[in-house]
Write a protein that holds these residues in place. Structure first.
Motif: not given
Length: 326
Positions: A241-253, A272-278, A280-289
């Motif tokens: 989705v072209g978003v840069t993320v940080t601080a991954p925190r493991y929760l379970g498996s 970052t929050t601008e979405l640039r979907c691949d 081949h992988e993602i048809a659409e994406a969006r942010w939700y409150t």
């Protein structure tokens, strides 16, 4: 009780449950395995193409278990031993005693939401995705294990070194090449699955190209060779989705044996929050409150992953409570 994402997962990971000891020291004891298979107290789960037989009694749903003498002929694997000393096996064979066992007749039930939707009175052939959330701890653990072993044996019959047909060993938990003596163990593919949230406390949901238009989930991807889990989280989000993320925190498996994944769940914060979907992988994406997600679920424009998935548990943990929307 509602909890925030900082407190850890809300509720159990339904495919990570188990109530038996896998008893790995016994796998190499051929004499013990023979005695256990001859013991009338032993229980056998029959597995065929990922499905097994289940039976409903009232509001309870349970796997149909057989004695070794009652089980159909087929390759069998040790699943473990319970606290009472009862041994559990899986047999890979066509399912007996239920029309629909091959997956086409009226006996097969598709995607039940409750145990009451399963016909009562006779065994029905069903798969892990359908019933994993409805089974008790013992049966859920047995079925996950049996599905995973069946898938591995079906797809790994030949030695990757010399091409010879391998032989089942170790109570069904290994295969041995008779030509070069190499030993092969069940393959597990690690995959990260991550809930991305931003500083506005929104969640990122996406839809795959082949999914129904109302089905959304969080992002996921396989860990590449020589890569850490945290780097896989960052890379996959950027690629999909072209978003840069940080601080991954493991929760379970939890295992996801379709056919052999281990899903490792993370929370990660978006820089970052601008979405640039691949495409081949993602048809659409969006942010939700939370309010927007609640409204979308009520309107039927969004359906969430099934309750049996780790994705559902991560979303509900971010939300702070149970959500409808299967």
């Amino acid at each position: 009780m509602e909890r925030s994402a900082q407190d850890g997962l809300i509720g159990p990971l339904l495919l990570a449950r188990s109530a038996i000891d896998r008893s790995s020291p016994l796998r190499g004891d051929d004499e013990w395995l023979k005695k256990a298979w001859a013991d009338d107290r032993s229980k056998v789960l029959v597995i065929h193409e990922g499905r097994t037989l289940v039976r409903r009694s009232g509001t309870e749903l349970a796997i149909e278990l057989f004695s070794p003498a009652e089980a159909p002929p087929g390759r069998h694997y040790l699943l473990g031993v319970d606290d009472g000393g009862v041994s559990y096996f899986a047999v890979s064979a066509p399912l007996p005693g239920a029309r629909g066992a091959e997956g086409r007749s009226e006996g097969r039930v598709v995607a039940p939401l409750t145990a009451e939707t399963v016909p009562e009175g006779r065994p029905v052939a069903m798969g892990l995705r359908q019933i994993g959330a409805l089974l008790g701890d013992r049966d859920a653990g047995l079925l996950v294990y049996a599905v995973a072993l069946e898938a591995w044996h079906t797809s790994h019959e030949f030695c990757p070194r010399c091409g010879s047909r391998t032989e089942v060993a170790g109570g069904g938990n290994t295969r041995v090449c008779p030509r070069d003596a190499s030993v092969h163990f069940p393959r597990v593919d690690p995959a990260v699955i991550m809930l991305v949230h931003d500083d506005a406390d929104r969640v990122l949901l996406a839809r795959g190209p082949s999914w129904p238009k109302d089905r959304y989930s969080i992002l996921a991807g396989f860990v590449e060779p020589g890569e850490s889990l945290e780097r896989a989280v960052i890379r996959e989000v950027a690629e999909e989705v072209g978003v840069t993320v940080t601080a991954p925190r493991y929760l379970g498996s939890q295992p996801w044996p379709f056919p052999r994944s281990l899903m490792l769940g993370f929370f990660t914060r978006a820089l970052t929050t601008e979405l640039r979907c691949d495409p081949h992988e993602i048809a659409e994406a969006r942010w939700y409150t939370r309010a927007e997600l609640t409204e979308a679920l009520a309107a039927g424009s969004v359906r969430l992953p099934p309750e049996v998935s780790i994705a559902r548990r991560l979303i509900e943990t971010w939300f702070g409570g149970h959500l409808s929307g299967d």
